[in-house]
Scaffold this motif. Structure first.
Motif, mmCIF file in Angstrom:
data_model
loop_
_atom_site.group_PDB
_atom_site.id
_atom_site.type_symbol
_atom_site.label_atom_id
_atom_site.label_comp_id
_atom_site.label_asym_id
_atom_site.label_seq_id
_atom_site.Cartn_x
_atom_site.Cartn_y
_atom_site.Cartn_z
ATOM 1 N N PHE A 182 0.822 -1.207 0.000
ATOM 2 C CA PHE A 182 0.000 0.000 0.000
ATOM 3 C C PHE A 182 0.860 1.263 0.000
ATOM 4 O O PHE A 182 0.338 2.365 0.121
ATOM 5 N N GLY A 183 2.170 1.103 -0.086
ATOM 6 C CA GLY A 183 3.056 2.259 -0.116
ATOM 7 C C GLY A 183 3.404 2.813 1.246
ATOM 8 O O GLY A 183 3.929 3.927 1.354
ATOM 9 N N ALA A 184 3.123 2.069 2.314
ATOM 10 C CA ALA A 184 3.437 2.517 3.678
ATOM 11 C C ALA A 184 4.698 1.800 4.175
ATOM 12 O O ALA A 184 5.143 0.799 3.612
ATOM 13 N N TYR A 185 5.266 2.332 5.270
ATOM 14 C CA TYR A 185 6.463 1.745 5.877
ATOM 15 C C TYR A 185 6.054 0.922 7.089
ATOM 16 O O TYR A 185 5.240 1.360 7.913
ATOM 17 N N CYS A 186 6.619 -0.270 7.202
ATOM 18 C CA CYS A 186 6.295 -1.156 8.333
ATOM 19 C C CYS A 186 7.582 -1.678 8.954
ATOM 20 O O CYS A 186 8.394 -2.315 8.276
ATOM 21 N N SER A 187 7.777 -1.400 10.236
ATOM 22 C CA SER A 187 8.932 -1.926 10.950
ATOM 23 C C SER A 187 8.492 -3.094 11.822
ATOM 24 O O SER A 187 7.388 -3.093 12.364
#
Length: 233
Positions: free
Chosen positions: A124-129
């Protein structure tokens, strides 16, 4: 009967017995090889089915979420909204069929859900750590925490304009603590957790755990699940 004839007969009988023994041993060996082959094929088919379940389920879930967002945005366009409703019904039915087809052999797991969450969110174009400080989890705990991750990710993709999120599992103060947090949550979602959180609460209570959700005015939404760390032993 002469001694020579007796020896020849005895040698022949011995050879026959040896031959029968070898034949029997070869027969057993062939049977074992066939069983091993059947087991290998069975494992291969099961692995293929699990892989197909994960792959198809992943894309159906993503299509469902994308479809819901498009359906919401098409509120002012009657014909388009009706078409999207048909698409959503078809996708949901397909997802339901996939789940039922492989429910007996497929279980939610924490590692699997974390890996899938990262792929979905970044898709979705988001950043996930992701931070996981616990090496191994018993099956019941892994299933419960995997359900928490799935619920958290489903909610953030459906209800938030998420740009950043984090999934963290640590041991603190004698307890396992799982945190799923994301930005972009509307205020109306931060005050009243839905039925999904309530279902998680019942699931974790069976293991002596708790789950809670909270949101702030800054648009960050936090889902926290805790379990006694004796389940991790």
């Amino acid at each position: 009967m002469s001694q020579a004839a007796y020896l020849v007969g005895a040698a022949g009988a011995g050879a026959l017995l040896v031959s029968l023994g070898v034949t029997y041993a070869l027969t057993l060996r062939i049977r074992r090889l066939r069983l091993e082959r059947e087991r290998a094929l069975s494992r291969a088919y099961e692995g293929f089915a699990r892989d197909m379940h994960d792959l198809v389920g992943h894309w159906l879930w993503l299509a469902s979420i994308r479809g819901e967002l498009a359906h919401r945005r098409a509120a002012g366009d009657g014909p388009l909204r009706e078409d999207l409703e048909e698409v959503l019904r078809a996708v949901r039915q397909a997802a339901h069929s996939v789940r039922n087809l492989s429910a007996a052999g497929h279980r939610i797991s924490f590692p699997g859900e974390v890996a899938r969450a990262k792929v979905l969110i970044e898709g979705f174009g988001a950043y996930c750590s992701v931070r996981v400080d616990v090496d191994e989890l018993p099956e019941a705990v892994s299933t419960a925490l995997g359900a928490v991750v799935r619920e958290g990710v489903t909610n953030m993709l459906r209800h938030s304009r998420v740009k950043r999120c984090a999934v963290e599992l640590v041991e603190q103060g004698g307890r396992l603590r799982l945190t799923v947090v994301n930005d972009g949550a509307p205020r109306r979602e931060t005050s009243a957790p839905g039925s999904g959180v309530g279902n998680l609460r019942h699931r974790l209570e069976d293991l002596g755990g708790t789950v809670r959700a909270s949101g702030g005015k800054d648009g960050w939404f936090t889902l926290i699940a805790e379990l006694p760390d004796n389940f991790s032993e």
